[in-house]
Design a protein around this motif. Sequence first.
Motif, short mmCIF file in Angstrom:
data_model
loop_
_atom_site.label_atom_id
_atom_site.label_comp_id
_atom_site.label_asym_id
_atom_site.label_seq_id
_atom_site.Cartn_x
_atom_site.Cartn_y
_atom_site.Cartn_z
N ALA A 1 0.87 -1.25 -0.05
CA ALA A 1 0.05 -0.05 -0.13
C ALA A 1 0.90 1.30 0.10
O ALA A 1 0.55 2.14 -0.52
N ASN A 2 1.97 1.17 0.79
CA ASN A 2 2.80 2.51 0.90
C ASN A 2 3.66 2.41 -0.54
O ASN A 2 3.95 3.75 -0.95
N GLU B 1 1.44 4.37 -2.86
CA GLU B 1 0.60 5.62 -2.37
C GLU B 1 1.39 6.76 -2.96
O GLU B 1 2.52 7.06 -2.71
N THR B 2 0.39 7.55 -3.59
CA THR B 2 0.87 8.99 -4.37
C THR B 2 1.06 10.05 -3.61
O THR B 2 1.83 10.79 -3.94
N LYS B 3 0.38 9.88 -2.16
CA LYS B 3 0.24 11.00 -1.30
C LYS B 3 1.86 11.12 -0.47
O LYS B 3 1.98 12.31 0.00
N LYS C 1 7.92 6.78 1.96
CA LYS C 1 7.77 5.50 1.66
C LYS C 1 8.97 4.46 2.15
O LYS C 1 8.51 3.34 2.53
N SER D 1 6.48 -3.63 -5.08
CA SER D 1 5.14 -4.11 -5.03
C SER D 1 5.07 -5.50 -5.69
O SER D 1 4.46 -6.67 -5.24
#
Length: 209
Positions: A68-69, A72-74, A80, A134
């Motif tokens: 998920a990290n 994660e685009t944010k 990260k 990933s």
Amino acid sequence: MKYLKKYSNKIKAAFVLLIVMFIILLSNFNTLQNSKKTNENINAIYNDRLVVSRYIFQYANELYFIKANAVETKLNDTQKKEQIIAALKNIKNIDELYLKTVLTSKEKTSFAAFLASCSAINKDTQNKNWNQVSHSGNQALQTLELLSQIQSKEGKSKLTNSNTLYNDNNILGQLQIALLVILGGISLYLLMAKKNKINIKIPEPQSMN
């Protein structure tokens, strides 16, 4: 059994008692051995199967967190990296507990593959290759699924073995009861049976009158 005829009924009863008690003694010894094996199987199911399943669940949570990290685009690269490295430390802590359990050869092979995937995640994180992180996470999760299947099969095998030992003990217990009933009947018969008395008539001397 002809040689028993010269002995009294009490001695015969004692002889039968000794034979049956010896059989029951052997049966009890076998029952104790089966009970010991059953206890070992139950402990193995808990310590090396259920506990390991909990570790696998914890591994999966950390890997999903890593995946998920990674996408994660944010989060920026530094954030990260910090999050994933922290998750990898948690996985390493679980490794120490997992390795203390009893592992089969198949589990050792799969676990080695899992560790390799975690090392790949660490390397890709250092290189900030998030897509590969990933991908390596997916490989690690697939290995965990394989480990989970092995755990399930091993647990079923232990359970089947325990049930078999229980059934054997149950049969032996019924056999012991049957032997005791037979023993009681034979002993009672021998103790209550009357010896046939042989009356020998001594001829009286003839009267001289």
